[in-house]
Structures are given as C-alpha cells and as structure tokens.
Design an enzyme around this catalytic site. Sequence first.
Site, PDB file in Angstrom:
ATOM      1  N   ASP A   1      36.767  37.051  49.458  1.00 15.23           N
ATOM      2  CA  ASP A   1      35.762  37.866  50.143  1.00 15.23           C
ATOM      3  C   ASP A   1      36.298  38.607  51.363  1.00 15.23           C
ATOM      4  O   ASP A   1      35.579  39.412  51.952  1.00 15.23           O
ATOM      5  CB  ASP A   1      34.632  36.949  50.643  1.00 15.23           C
ATOM      6  CG  ASP A   1      33.538  36.778  49.604  1.00 15.23           C
ATOM      7  OD1 ASP A   1      33.590  37.463  48.571  1.00 15.23           O
ATOM      8  OD2 ASP A   1      32.640  35.965  49.852  1.00 15.23           O
TER       9      ASP A   1
ATOM     10  N   LYS B   1      27.597  39.431  54.769  1.00 18.12           N
ATOM     11  CA  LYS B   1      27.429  40.210  53.520  1.00 18.12           C
ATOM     12  C   LYS B   1      26.400  39.516  52.646  1.00 18.12           C
ATOM     13  O   LYS B   1      26.155  38.304  52.784  1.00 18.12           O
ATOM     14  CB  LYS B   1      28.736  40.335  52.740  1.00 18.12           C
ATOM     15  CG  LYS B   1      29.414  39.018  52.282  1.00 18.12           C
ATOM     16  CD  LYS B   1      28.953  38.423  50.958  1.00 18.12           C
ATOM     17  CE  LYS B   1      29.714  37.152  50.582  1.00 18.12           C
ATOM     18  NZ  LYS B   1      29.086  36.337  49.562  1.00 18.12           N
TER      19      LYS B   1
HETATM   20  C1  LIG Z   1      31.478  33.818  45.186  1.00 21.72           C
HETATM   21  C2  LIG Z   1      31.756  34.755  46.310  1.00 21.72           C
HETATM   22  C3  LIG Z   1      31.107  36.117  46.020  1.00 21.72           C
HETATM   23  O1  LIG Z   1      31.142  36.965  47.096  1.00 21.72           O
HETATM   24  O2  LIG Z   1      31.201  34.403  47.548  1.00 21.72           O
HETATM   25  P1  LIG Z   1      30.779  33.134  48.437  1.00 21.72           P
HETATM   26  O3  LIG Z   1      29.616  32.422  47.870  1.00 21.72           O
HETATM   27  O4  LIG Z   1      31.964  32.193  48.560  1.00 21.72           O
HETATM   28  O5  LIG Z   1      30.457  33.767  49.751  1.00 21.72           O
HETATM   29  C4  LIG Z   1      33.281  34.977  46.480  1.00 21.72           C
HETATM   30  O6  LIG Z   1      33.860  35.609  45.381  1.00 21.72           O
HETATM   31  C5  LIG Z   1      34.077  33.773  46.865  1.00 21.72           C
HETATM   32  O7  LIG Z   1      34.969  34.191  47.841  1.00 21.72           O
HETATM   33  P2  LIG Z   1      35.632  33.170  48.871  1.00 21.72           P
HETATM   34  O8  LIG Z   1      34.597  32.301  49.493  1.00 21.72           O
HETATM   35  O9  LIG Z   1      36.493  33.989  49.776  1.00 21.72           O
HETATM   36  O10 LIG Z   1      36.423  32.296  47.861  1.00 21.72           O
HETATM   37  P3  LIG Z   1      37.914  31.730  47.879  1.00 21.72           P
HETATM   38  O11 LIG Z   1      38.108  30.945  49.125  1.00 21.72           O
HETATM   39  O12 LIG Z   1      38.881  32.828  47.536  1.00 21.72           O
HETATM   40  O13 LIG Z   1      37.834  30.739  46.615  1.00 21.72           O
HETATM   41  C6  LIG Z   1      37.244  29.465  46.651  1.00 21.72           C
HETATM   42  C7  LIG Z   1      37.348  28.887  45.243  1.00 21.72           C
HETATM   43  O14 LIG Z   1      36.394  29.527  44.385  1.00 21.72           O
HETATM   44  C8  LIG Z   1      36.949  29.803  43.106  1.00 21.72           C
HETATM   45  N1  LIG Z   1      36.863  31.239  42.839  1.00 21.72           N
HETATM   46  C9  LIG Z   1      36.650  32.124  43.852  1.00 21.72           C
HETATM   47  C10 LIG Z   1      36.524  33.477  43.590  1.00 21.72           C
HETATM   48  C11 LIG Z   1      36.642  33.913  42.245  1.00 21.72           C
HETATM   49  N2  LIG Z   1      36.540  35.196  41.913  1.00 21.72           N
HETATM   50  N3  LIG Z   1      36.864  33.011  41.254  1.00 21.72           N
HETATM   51  C12 LIG Z   1      36.969  31.683  41.527  1.00 21.72           C
HETATM   52  O15 LIG Z   1      37.148  30.885  40.611  1.00 21.72           O
HETATM   53  C13 LIG Z   1      38.357  29.258  43.114  1.00 21.72           C
HETATM   54  O16 LIG Z   1      38.272  27.957  42.565  1.00 21.72           O
HETATM   55  C14 LIG Z   1      38.696  29.119  44.585  1.00 21.72           C
HETATM   56  O17 LIG Z   1      39.554  28.065  44.818  1.00 21.72           O
HETATM   57  N1  LIG Z   2      35.680  30.436  61.138  1.00 24.75           N
HETATM   58  C1  LIG Z   2      35.091  29.863  60.102  1.00 24.75           C
HETATM   59  N2  LIG Z   2      33.765  30.030  59.917  1.00 24.75           N
HETATM   60  C2  LIG Z   2      33.151  29.500  58.842  1.00 24.75           C
HETATM   61  N3  LIG Z   2      33.756  28.755  57.912  1.00 24.75           N
HETATM   62  C3  LIG Z   2      35.069  28.552  58.029  1.00 24.75           C
HETATM   63  C4  LIG Z   2      35.781  29.095  59.132  1.00 24.75           C
HETATM   64  N4  LIG Z   2      37.047  28.727  58.981  1.00 24.75           N
HETATM   65  C5  LIG Z   2      37.127  27.990  57.856  1.00 24.75           C
HETATM   66  N5  LIG Z   2      35.946  27.876  57.272  1.00 24.75           N
HETATM   67  C6  LIG Z   2      35.670  27.171  55.991  1.00 24.75           C
HETATM   68  O1  LIG Z   2      35.378  28.157  54.994  1.00 24.75           O
HETATM   69  C7  LIG Z   2      34.284  27.745  54.173  1.00 24.75           C
HETATM   70  C8  LIG Z   2      33.550  28.973  53.642  1.00 24.75           C
HETATM   71  O2  LIG Z   2      33.011  29.641  54.724  1.00 24.75           O
HETATM   72  P1  LIG Z   2      31.948  30.835  54.678  1.00 24.75           P
HETATM   73  O3  LIG Z   2      32.681  32.131  54.594  1.00 24.75           O
HETATM   74  O4  LIG Z   2      31.031  30.653  55.831  1.00 24.75           O
HETATM   75  O5  LIG Z   2      31.135  30.574  53.357  1.00 24.75           O
HETATM   76  P2  LIG Z   2      30.826  31.434  52.074  1.00 24.75           P
HETATM   77  O6  LIG Z   2      32.165  31.799  51.482  1.00 24.75           O
HETATM   78  O7  LIG Z   2      30.020  30.515  51.210  1.00 24.75           O
HETATM   79  O8  LIG Z   2      30.041  32.607  52.512  1.00 24.75           O
HETATM   80  C9  LIG Z   2      33.431  26.858  55.079  1.00 24.75           C
HETATM   81  O9  LIG Z   2      32.734  25.907  54.356  1.00 24.75           O
HETATM   82  C10 LIG Z   2      34.458  26.245  56.028  1.00 24.75           C
HETATM   83  O10 LIG Z   2      34.899  24.993  55.538  1.00 24.75           O
END
Ligand SMILES: C[C@@](CO)(OP(=O)(O)O)[C@H](O)COP(=O)(O)OP(=O)(O)OC[C@H]1O[C@@H](n2ccc(N)nc2=O)[C@H](O)[C@@H]1O
Ligand SMILES: Nc1ncnc2c1ncn2[C@@H]1O[C@H](COP(=O)(O)OP(=O)(O)O)[C@@H](O)[C@H]1O
Length: 280
Positions: free
Chosen positions: A136, A11
């Site tokens: 996500d 995404k």
């Molecule tokens: C910021 C976003 C945007 O798409 O993407 P990524 O950069 O990670 O892909 C997402 O909301 C990330 O989603 P995801 O990667 O699933 O996050 P999670 O594991 O749920 O959260 C990781 C940490 O980020 C913080 N968190 C996450 C989402 C949110 N709306 N508020 C937060 O404060 C929290 O501290 C949480 O402990």
């Molecule tokens: N199957 C998996 N593939 C990728 N990352 C994973 C997986 N399982 C656990 N993780 C953990 O989840 C974290 C976030 O992964 P990813 O979804 O790739 O990143 P982002 O949320 O930044 O797009 C990684 O840094 C890794 O530690």
Amino acid sequence: MAVLTLLAPAKLNLFLHINGKRADGYHELETLFTLLDFGDELTFEANEKGSVTIEGAPSDINLADNLIFKAAQMLRPYTAQTTGAHIVLNKRLPMGGGVGGGSSDAATTLLALNELWNCQLNVSELANLGVKLGADVPVFVRGVSAHAQGIGENLLPVSLSEKFYLVVSPGVHVSTAAIFGHPDLPRDTPKLSDGWSMENTRNDCEVLVKKLYPEVEKTLEWLLKYAPSKMTGTGACCFAEFTSREAAERVLQTLPENWQGFVAKSVNCSPVHKQLNIPL
Ligand SMILES: C[C@@](CO)(OP(=O)(O)O)[C@H](O)COP(=O)(O)OP(=O)(O)OC[C@H]1O[C@@H](n2ccc(N)nc2=O)[C@H](O)[C@@H]1O
Ligand SMILES: Nc1ncnc2c1ncn2[C@@H]1O[C@H](COP(=O)(O)OP(=O)(O)O)[C@@H](O)[C@H]1O
C-alpha cells in the site's frame, strides 16, 4: 534545522477484487484507492545526530518494526552518515484497520526526509523503495487517488467526484496476512471490463472477515441503514458514502459507544504533495 509538519492521509479501497494468487504468494488485485483529507500527523526535525528517534510511536511496536523508522532507514544510503531526524507522530488512524495508516506514515516519511536530507530521489524511485515496505505504500508516495492492479503498486491516477465518508472502526484487529492466507478467501474475480460503481463492485474480503469477526458484520449492517457501505482493505474499518459532510456527521453523532469513527472528504491529490510542491 528545518522542521516539517505533514499529514499522512488515510485511504479507502472503494472496491477490492482479488483476481488470483501469484507464484510468490502475493495476490493479484484490482482496487480503487481514494485518499482522504484526514490522517495521522507527523512532524520531522532534521538533525546531525546520525540516528532517527520517534516520539508518540505506538508502544506495542518495536522501533525497528515501525514503518516510519523502516522508511527512514531506506533513505540512509542517499544521505550523509551524520544526518538524523527526530519525528513526532500524532496517531489518529486505527492501526491495522484497512485505512493504510502505517503505509501512509511510511510514505510521508520517505517524502519528507527525501526533502530534509536532500536525497534527491524522484517519486518513482521513492515508490520503488516504498513497495518493499508494503503493497500500500506506493499509492501514498504517488499521492493520487488511483485504480490499482498488481499487488497494488501498478497505479493509474483517477479523478473521483468529491464524496464524504463516515469511517467506522469496530475495534477489532484483522491481520492482512491471515485473511490473504485463509483457504475460504475468494480469489477468482475477473478483471472489470466496464466502469465501476458502488453497486457493481465489492470487497472480496468482506464475507470472510464478517464471518470471522461478527463485530464487522454488525458495523456494516448498521451503516447500510444510512448509505451505501463497504469494508476497506482487509478490514476491520467500514465506510459509508455520503454526498454532504452534514449528512455523514449526523450519522456519526448516533454511532454506538463501543465503535470509533471519523468523517472525511475524498481528495484526488494528497495534501503532502500540495504542501511539498511535488508535481503529480
Ligand atoms: C489489502 C490491502 C488493500 O489496500 O490493504 P490493507 O487492508 O492492508 O490496508 C493491501 O493490498 C495490503 O497492503 P499492505 O498492508 O501494505 O500489505 P503488505 O504488508 O504488503 O502484506 C501483508 C501480507 O498480506 C499478503 N498480501 C498482501 C498484498 C497482496 N496483494 N497480496 C497478499 O497476499 C501477504 O501475505 C503479505 O505478507
Ligand atoms: N507507524 C505505524 N503505524 C501503524 N502501524 C504500523 C506502524 N508501523 C508498523 N505498523 C504495523 O503495520 C500494521 C499495518 O498497519 P496499518 O497500515 O495501520 O494497517 P492496514 O494495512 O490494515 O491499513 C499494523 O498492524 C502494525 O503492526
């Protein structure tokens, strides 16, 4: 036993606005997710061994922490005790890059094992399980490009015009939790009252991530020479938007050696849902 090979699509956050911080510490967001036709590849083979094994998993992640394994465990209560699976992962997406690879792997696992293990959960039930694994995960379970609010789970499907993206990974790892926990992160963008465009939206994490990771700033400066560009999620990947695959591929050919990149098309519906005939 049946075997399924599925894509776990990437995404992009075409914009990411942070509207506030909730009492539970999570942030209230407004974002536009587009799904891409490129991602990890997962093969699922159901068996009767009562356990889940993963081949090709990133070696620095313990099995119990792997989002694929965690997703499979969530479905355990809905299937027989003897049911198991062997899952082969072909990892193509940069980890922790903001393209949702781990979340998409988890969602594809929920969708595939629901089918292979005959759990009989519907998409809403799977999305409710998915959000416990990560904010996500629901967008990938729903399988649609979507405007999202809440922590990313409150989704409104959108139909976006077809675009081609050059996605570049600058080779640094950005911790989502560290960015959301940083005092300098702006958290007060008002909700959009009008439509969105590449120009009237931004990624609220971008300024902070560029400051903490100069390689991300360099990547964006480089991409912006060619096309409108932004960072996705909390980084570190950045993307540039093109109207043709050829134009995006031409820029990919000139990518500096220390960066990785790929070109992908935006899709409104996930290829997983098409393959499994899941209604959207
Ligand atoms: C910021 C976003 C945007 O798409 O993407 P990524 O950069 O990670 O892909 C997402 O909301 C990330 O989603 P995801 O990667 O699933 O996050 P999670 O594991 O749920 O959260 C990781 C940490 O980020 C913080 N968190 C996450 C989402 C949110 N709306 N508020 C937060 O404060 C929290 O501290 C949480 O402990
Ligand atoms: N199957 C998996 N593939 C990728 N990352 C994973 C997986 N399982 C656990 N993780 C953990 O989840 C974290 C976030 O992964 P990813 O979804 O790739 O990143 P982002 O949320 O930044 O797009 C990684 O840094 C890794 O530690």
